[in-house]
Design a protein around this motif. Structure first.
Motif, mmCIF file in Angstrom:
data_model
loop_
_atom_site.group_PDB
_atom_site.id
_atom_site.type_symbol
_atom_site.label_atom_id
_atom_site.label_comp_id
_atom_site.label_asym_id
_atom_site.label_seq_id
_atom_site.Cartn_x
_atom_site.Cartn_y
_atom_site.Cartn_z
ATOM 1 N N GLU A 1 1.189 7.127 -6.743
ATOM 2 C CA GLU A 1 1.879 6.319 -5.748
ATOM 3 C C GLU A 1 3.364 6.238 -6.131
ATOM 4 O O GLU A 1 3.705 6.284 -7.309
ATOM 5 N N GLU A 2 4.216 6.135 -5.126
ATOM 6 C CA GLU A 2 5.667 6.152 -5.360
ATOM 7 C C GLU A 2 6.123 5.116 -6.394
ATOM 8 O O GLU A 2 6.966 5.440 -7.242
ATOM 9 N N SER B 1 0.846 -1.181 0.000
ATOM 10 C CA SER B 1 0.000 0.000 0.000
ATOM 11 C C SER B 1 0.884 1.234 0.000
ATOM 12 O O SER B 1 1.827 1.332 0.769
ATOM 13 N N SER B 2 0.565 2.135 -0.873
ATOM 14 C CA SER B 2 1.352 3.356 -0.975
ATOM 15 C C SER B 2 0.405 4.525 -1.174
ATOM 16 O O SER B 2 -0.457 4.490 -2.045
ATOM 17 N N ARG B 3 0.556 5.531 -0.350
ATOM 18 C CA ARG B 3 -0.264 6.728 -0.502
ATOM 19 C C ARG B 3 0.248 7.529 -1.690
ATOM 20 O O ARG B 3 1.454 7.596 -1.923
ATOM 21 N N PRO B 4 -0.661 8.158 -2.416
ATOM 22 C CA PRO B 4 -0.222 9.007 -3.531
ATOM 23 C C PRO B 4 0.663 10.154 -3.044
ATOM 24 O O PRO B 4 0.444 10.706 -1.968
#
Length: 75
Positions: A22-23, A2-5
């Motif tokens: 996202e990264e 999970s990666s936050r924008p």
């Protein structure tokens, strides 16, 4: 995974715009631009010019990255 924008600024046609990705998408987008010998802003401008009015720039970039890897441009 999970990666936050992450919001970053790009310059398209002389104007600044913010894009949230996202990264992993940012990393892949940079790698693709590098492999094509283009600055990331140039590639973003090309994607922006080719997208429809119903598709946001961030979504267009994600789809471009996905398509790039699906067509195996990594070799």
């Amino acid at each position: 995974m999970s990666s936050r924008p992450v919001k970053r600024s790009l310059t398209l046609k002389g104007h600044r715009t913010s894009v949230s990705l996202e990264e992993p998408f940012w990393q892949s987008f940079r790698e693709i631009a590098d492999s094509q010998g283009k600055p990331i802003n140039q590639l973003a401008a090309e994607i922006d010019a080719g997208r429809g009015v119903d598709l946001g720039l961030a979504s267009a970039i994600r789809l471009y990255v996905l398509d790039w890897y699906k067509t195996d441009n990594t070799t």
